[in-house]
Design a protein around this motif. Sequence first.
Motif, short mmCIF file in Angstrom:
data_model
loop_
_atom_site.label_atom_id
_atom_site.label_comp_id
_atom_site.label_asym_id
_atom_site.label_seq_id
_atom_site.Cartn_x
_atom_site.Cartn_y
_atom_site.Cartn_z
N GLU A 1 10.54 -8.17 -2.06
CA GLU A 1 11.28 -8.29 -0.82
C GLU A 1 11.24 -6.97 -0.08
OE1 GLU A 1 15.87 -9.14 0.27
OE2 GLU A 1 14.98 -10.52 -1.20
N LYS A 2 10.97 -7.04 1.21
CA LYS A 2 10.95 -5.86 2.05
C LYS A 2 11.64 -6.19 3.36
CE LYS A 2 8.01 -2.04 3.18
NZ LYS A 2 6.84 -1.34 2.79
N THR B 1 3.17 -0.24 -0.43
CA THR B 1 3.43 -1.28 -1.43
C THR B 1 4.31 -0.79 -2.58
OG1 THR B 1 1.47 -0.81 -2.76
CG2 THR B 1 1.22 -2.39 -0.95
N PHE B 2 4.69 0.49 -2.60
CA PHE B 2 5.48 1.02 -3.70
C PHE B 2 6.88 0.40 -3.77
CE2 PHE B 2 3.01 5.30 -4.06
CZ PHE B 2 1.89 4.60 -4.46
N GLY B 3 7.34 -0.20 -2.69
CA GLY B 3 8.63 -0.89 -2.69
C GLY B 3 8.54 -2.31 -3.22
N LEU B 4 7.34 -2.74 -3.62
CA LEU B 4 7.12 -4.07 -4.18
C LEU B 4 6.84 -3.98 -5.67
CD1 LEU B 4 4.60 -5.43 -1.50
CD2 LEU B 4 7.08 -5.81 -1.57
N PHE C 1 4.31 -2.42 -12.19
CA PHE C 1 5.02 -1.26 -11.66
C PHE C 1 6.15 -1.80 -10.79
CE2 PHE C 1 0.82 0.31 -12.62
CZ PHE C 1 1.07 1.55 -13.19
N LEU C 2 7.37 -1.59 -11.22
CA LEU C 2 8.53 -2.11 -10.50
C LEU C 2 8.73 -1.35 -9.19
CD1 LEU C 2 10.95 -2.55 -13.52
CD2 LEU C 2 9.62 -4.31 -12.35
N PRO C 3 9.48 -1.96 -8.25
CA PRO C 3 9.71 -1.29 -6.97
C PRO C 3 10.30 0.11 -7.18
CG PRO C 3 10.51 -3.54 -6.87
CD PRO C 3 10.11 -3.28 -8.30
#
Length: 134
Positions: free
Chosen positions: A53-54, A86-89, A110-112
């Motif tokens: 979610e973003k 994409t690091f927040g996903l 890799f978690l958000p």
Amino acid sequence: MIKDLPENIVKDIAIAVALESENVESKVWYVYLINLKNEPIENVLVTSKGYGEKDGELVKTSVLRHSFPAISPQSYKLIEPIDEQTFGLNNEYWLSYYIGRDIFDKKFIFLPESIVDDNFIKLPMINKPGVMIR
């Protein structure tokens, strides 16, 4: 039937996100597969995707597929570049490979917000800062 299948547990294999370079304007990131084994892995397949979610909306990236005939022992392969956005996903890498006639597979996620400076280590063999999942 499923109980008759062997439990081929993935060991000594890692997926890493490495900081390749940075300047005032941007950072360049790459994803690597690291073979920490003392034997080669063959017929390697990696699929990657991002999801989560973003800004209150569900987001999914394209699914990418990568194939490598073999990865030597104690070596690594570049899988793909990765965008910092994409690091927040959740960034998921599903790995399958063979050793002899045995197939192995594992999901690495890799978690958000897990790809942050506080989680950096010096990545083995690559010798760059980054985050690694074994």
